[in-house]
Design an enzyme around this catalytic site. Sequence first.
Site, PDB file in Angstrom:
ATOM      1  N   CYS A   5       9.422  22.932  29.856  1.00  0.00           N
ATOM      2  CA  CYS A   5       8.724  23.750  30.851  1.00  0.00           C
ATOM      3  C   CYS A   5       8.137  22.858  31.952  1.00  0.00           C
ATOM      4  O   CYS A   5       8.862  22.255  32.716  1.00  0.00           O
ATOM      5  CB  CYS A   5       7.665  24.627  30.189  1.00  0.00           C
ATOM      6  SG  CYS A   5       7.154  26.019  31.216  1.00  0.00           S
ATOM      7  N   HIS A  14      10.337  27.279  25.558  1.00  0.00           N
ATOM      8  CA  HIS A  14       9.406  26.821  24.523  1.00  0.00           C
ATOM      9  C   HIS A  14       9.918  27.236  23.149  1.00  0.00           C
ATOM     10  O   HIS A  14      10.693  28.182  23.018  1.00  0.00           O
ATOM     11  CB  HIS A  14       8.030  27.465  24.727  1.00  0.00           C
ATOM     12  CG  HIS A  14       7.297  27.004  25.931  1.00  0.00           C
ATOM     13  ND1 HIS A  14       6.623  25.812  25.979  1.00  0.00           N
ATOM     14  CD2 HIS A  14       7.114  27.597  27.142  1.00  0.00           C
ATOM     15  CE1 HIS A  14       6.041  25.682  27.167  1.00  0.00           C
ATOM     16  NE2 HIS A  14       6.323  26.746  27.888  1.00  0.00           N
TER      17      HIS A  14
END
Length: 495
Positions: free
Chosen positions: A332, A444
């Site tokens: 991310c 994630h």
Amino acid sequence: MKARTLMIQGTASSVGKSLLVTALCRIYARRGFKVAPFKSQNMALNSAVTPDGAEIGRAQYAQAEAARAVPCAEMNPILLKPETTSGSQVVVMGRVLGSMHFRDYHRRKPELREVVGQALDSLRERHELVIIEGAGSPAEVNLKDRDLVNMWVAERADAPVALVTDIERGGALAALVGTLELLEPAERARVRAMVVNKFRGDPALFEGGVRFLENRCGIRVAGVIPHLGDTGIASEDSLDLRKGEPESRGGALVCILRLPRLSNFDEFEPLAREPGVEVRWCERPEDLEGARLVIIPGTKCTANDLGWLRRTGLAGALVRRVHEGQPVLGICGGYQMLGERILDPLGVESSEPDVAGLGLLPVVTRFEKEKSTAPVSLRLGEGLPGMRAAGGAEVRGYEIHCGQVTVAPGAQPFGLRMRTGEDASQVPEGCVTRGGQVAGTLVHGLFENVPVRRALLSEFGVTTAGASPADPYEVLADHFASALDLTYLDQMVGL
């Protein structure tokens, strides 16, 4: 008929409210009750995405799992994600409302009470029992006029309250007595039980403390909970991270950068629990020595934390590591830092409209007001650093980001995002250098997938045992059930 309610409040933050709620959700769920967790306002950088794409606190997601319920925005109608020491991004009913100074947010609390009340009512209409978690302490008298999280909620839900404290911190007796002394008479009357958490040693040695509390306060102690240690359940707060200490000791070293605005760090806990791996949170270049893999995790403030990497010398250490052929993985915000530029002309996360990245991946990030939140199914690509054996595996995770990443044409993707239904397709996601030293993804939760962990361990030469771990929610429920007076809690709730 609306669901019955029970509220868990605490003498302070991090005294064990979340774990107690999680345990109670599983205890009552396995007795056949239709249970739901509820926390009106959560302040945390660890969040999760519900099946319908709403963002809620990670603790409420775990509590829903413990309750065997589908996670939804009503379980955590307000999520505050700190961006500075005085401001947060405000997420309401799973969607971003905006970034606010705490003073401005405080002014808006009265109007947000309606949102909280409607979410609570919705849960109560669909369940038999709602276990409510407070925040901080109900004795914060300076905040009572605009309370959204403690006694206002208890009154709104007509909920009896169990007050929990952490004896490991010291001062548990004073914390309980002092909290009750600062409550108004009507508030104090709602507190029907006290729970002493994280007790080490023989609970019989605390019998005098129990007698003192019950005699002084006129309220039953409904449990002295032995210290459990690692629960196997995702942590909520970065207070749970111990600076400079490995999460696990011995074995192949994985270093994760402890960014100032670190988010979603709980996704690495399954890796830290694997035998043969040492996970270390790092803040200095010298901490990376000997690492088999370095991970730049997610962050709430990508450009600002990239500046921190440069100030600490970690940025240079990462570049040197890559030039030496050692692997680096970005997730991310960490992925965005590895790129060429981070553009934020709208000031979504930073006052800097254009920041140079580390230049290790051919990608450019542009921040947009709209946040992407979605569960993800990803087919991993080939040659991923540290996890080559997982190539082709289909894994599950989630996306939470405002930064939209553009990958240079012809670049090798990290994997293929699998879309189903009418829009069935495979869309390239993330990026990997041709040599396989550097990789990045917006997804994630990779290490929550067994194939990824097994591939990493295989590359490290670690032999794994085949035993399946116990269900952590069952372990937690058994632990708390053995120490709680559940008959008395049932009486409080009216079951």
